[in-house]
Design a protein around this motif. Structure first.
Motif, short mmCIF file in Angstrom:
data_model
loop_
_atom_site.label_atom_id
_atom_site.label_comp_id
_atom_site.label_asym_id
_atom_site.label_seq_id
_atom_site.Cartn_x
_atom_site.Cartn_y
_atom_site.Cartn_z
N GLU A 148 0.99 -1.27 0.14
CA GLU A 148 0.03 0.20 0.07
C GLU A 148 0.68 1.30 0.05
N SER A 149 0.56 2.26 -1.01
CA SER A 149 1.19 3.55 -0.95
C SER A 149 0.18 4.69 -0.63
N ILE A 150 0.90 5.70 -0.16
CA ILE A 150 0.51 6.96 -0.01
C ILE A 150 0.79 8.13 -0.94
N GLU A 151 -0.16 8.73 -1.56
CA GLU A 151 0.29 9.87 -2.62
C GLU A 151 0.17 11.17 -1.73
N VAL A 152 0.96 12.12 -1.55
CA VAL A 152 0.85 13.39 -1.06
C VAL A 152 1.50 14.53 -2.13
N GLU A 153 1.47 15.75 -1.41
CA GLU A 153 2.16 17.04 -1.91
C GLU A 153 3.59 16.33 -1.82
N VAL A 154 4.50 16.98 -2.74
CA VAL A 154 6.04 16.59 -2.60
C VAL A 154 6.67 16.97 -1.33
N ASP A 155 6.13 18.34 -1.04
CA ASP A 155 6.52 18.86 0.21
C ASP A 155 6.14 18.14 1.58
N MET A 156 5.30 17.15 1.53
CA MET A 156 4.59 16.36 2.55
C MET A 156 5.05 14.97 2.86
N VAL A 157 6.13 14.59 1.89
CA VAL A 157 6.65 13.33 1.96
C VAL A 157 7.08 12.75 3.43
N PHE A 158 8.20 14.02 3.78
CA PHE A 158 8.77 13.77 4.98
C PHE A 158 8.14 14.16 6.09
N GLN A 159 6.95 14.90 6.08
CA GLN A 159 5.93 15.03 7.12
C GLN A 159 5.48 13.47 7.43
N VAL A 160 5.16 12.94 6.47
CA VAL A 160 4.38 11.48 6.67
C VAL A 160 5.56 10.63 7.49
N MET A 161 6.85 10.72 6.97
CA MET A 161 7.90 10.05 7.47
C MET A 161 7.88 10.39 8.98
N GLU A 162 7.96 11.47 9.11
CA GLU A 162 8.44 11.90 10.81
C GLU A 162 7.18 11.74 11.65
N ALA A 163 5.95 11.30 11.03
CA ALA A 163 4.83 11.16 11.89
C ALA A 163 4.77 9.67 12.06
N GLY A 164 5.70 8.96 11.25
CA GLY A 164 5.57 7.44 11.46
C GLY A 164 4.65 6.83 10.61
N GLN A 165 4.15 7.37 9.58
CA GLN A 165 2.98 6.93 8.89
C GLN A 165 3.26 6.16 7.68
N ALA A 166 4.56 5.94 7.42
CA ALA A 166 5.15 5.11 6.14
C ALA A 166 6.87 4.62 6.59
N ASP A 167 7.02 3.73 5.86
CA ASP A 167 8.44 3.16 6.17
C ASP A 167 9.43 3.44 5.14
N VAL A 168 8.89 3.76 3.72
CA VAL A 168 9.87 4.15 2.74
C VAL A 168 9.46 5.35 2.13
N ALA A 169 10.21 6.13 1.79
CA ALA A 169 10.01 7.74 1.07
C ALA A 169 10.74 7.83 -0.22
N VAL A 170 9.90 8.20 -1.01
CA VAL A 170 10.92 8.69 -2.31
C VAL A 170 10.76 10.41 -2.02
N GLY A 171 12.44 10.93 -1.78
CA GLY A 171 12.60 12.16 -1.58
C GLY A 171 13.51 12.65 -2.81
N ASN A 172 14.35 13.66 -2.29
CA ASN A 172 15.23 14.47 -3.15
C ASN A 172 16.66 14.57 -2.42
N SER A 173 17.66 14.60 -3.21
CA SER A 173 18.87 14.43 -2.48
C SER A 173 19.38 15.95 -1.91
#
Length: 300
Positions: free
Chosen positions: A195-220
């Motif tokens: 199962e995957s979560i779609e968010v605005e690009v700027d929210m990806v790491f907010q999801v990770m910080e909240a512990g709501q996902a295990d793997v993130a696509v980010g930018n270097s």
């Protein structure tokens, strides 16, 4: 490849909406109405807003009135500049190559080869120009918490492809682009996607910080990777092309735009861009303030 992907969208208010970036109106100090002008675009996330604010200041310093068109998606920006509704915006070569030009990246192609091909295709297909590389690359990265990596024995994307019991988060474009999720799954031989979560690009790491996902696509260039102490998995099969930054502009734009494109060549390192992003995404500063400070260092 077996397709079992299930996706759901998070509303911006679910885990805290990102800062609202409001575009300023046209005009600049010392620019009379009806005088020389430029229309400047930018995408939806912090890095692009910072760069947009910086470019607006640099263009105004050249005597142009600037209209800002920020918070635009990649394909909307491309259509706008191709149609003459924008004069310039900053794009990334990997995005241009794969998503806009629909070219196929081959492992081993160099950043210089991709840049030269993208520059050529912009001119041939759209009569647009590409300035020299700005100096930083905003590459796609797959990032995981270090504890999660140790538990699952993860070091590379190939390692990730052999497991499926995790929750994946990425910005909306990654689910649709040729250089995004489906291509990566095919390239690495994923047999099942959790199962995957779609968010605005700027929210990806907010999801990770909240512990709501295990793997993130980010930018270097994202400062939150270091803040959250995430491990970037090695792209061991070379799926992602290089994403060097450069200014795309129209040849009929005011000459100050082409001049700015040249002056931007090599002006911003990856380390500098990461530090500017961190000030917004981690420290909570406003993009306009961060851009103003950096503008002062460039022109002081």
């Amino acid at each position: 490849m077996k397709e079992t992907m299930r996706r759901r969208r998070f509303l911006a208010g679910t885990i805290g909406a990102p800062a609202a970036f409001l575009a300023s109106g046209p005009g600049g100090a010392g620019c009379a109405p009806g005088g020389p002008s430029a229309v400047l675009g930018a995408k939806t996330y912090s890095e692009q807003i910072i760069l947009g604010e910086l470019l607006a200041r640099l263009l105004r310093a050249s005597g142009l009135a600037v209209t800002e068109r920020f918070q635009m998606q990649t394909f909307v920006l491309h259509s706008a500049i191709a149609n003459g509704d924008l004069d310039c915006y900053i794009e990334y070569t990997g995005t241009s190559y794969s998503a806009i030009m629909h070219e196929t990246f081959v492992a081993g192609q160099t950043a210089e080869e991709i840049y030269e091909r993208v520059k050529e295709l912009y001119r041939e297909r759209f009569d647009l120009r590409l300035g020299p590389p700005i100096g930083f690359a905003n590459d796609y990265v797959i990032a995981v918490p270090r504890d999660f990596a140790r538990e699952r024995n993860l070091r590379t994307i190939s390692d990730l492809a052999r497991i499926s019991d995790y929750l994946f988060v990425a910005g909306y474009p990654f689910f649709e682009r040729a250089d995004g999720l489906r291509g990566m799954m095919d390239h690495y031989g994923f047999t099942e996607m959790p199962e995957s979560i779609e968010v605005e690009v700027d929210m990806v790491f907010q999801v990770m910080e909240a512990g709501q996902a295990d793997v993130a696509v980010g930018n270097s260039t994202d400062g939150r990777i270091a803040k959250l102490d995430l491990l970037v998995l090695e792209d061991d099969l070379g799926w992602f092309p290089p994403y060097e930054s450069a200014l795309v502009y129209r040849p009929d734009a005011h000459p100050a735009v082409a001049d700015l494109a040249e002056r931007l060549g090599g002006a911003i390192s990856t380390e500098t861009m990461r530090a500017l992003n961190r000030r917004v995404d981690v420290d909570g500063e406003q993009p306009a303030d961060v851009a103003a400070d950096f503008f002062a260092t460039l022109t002081g």
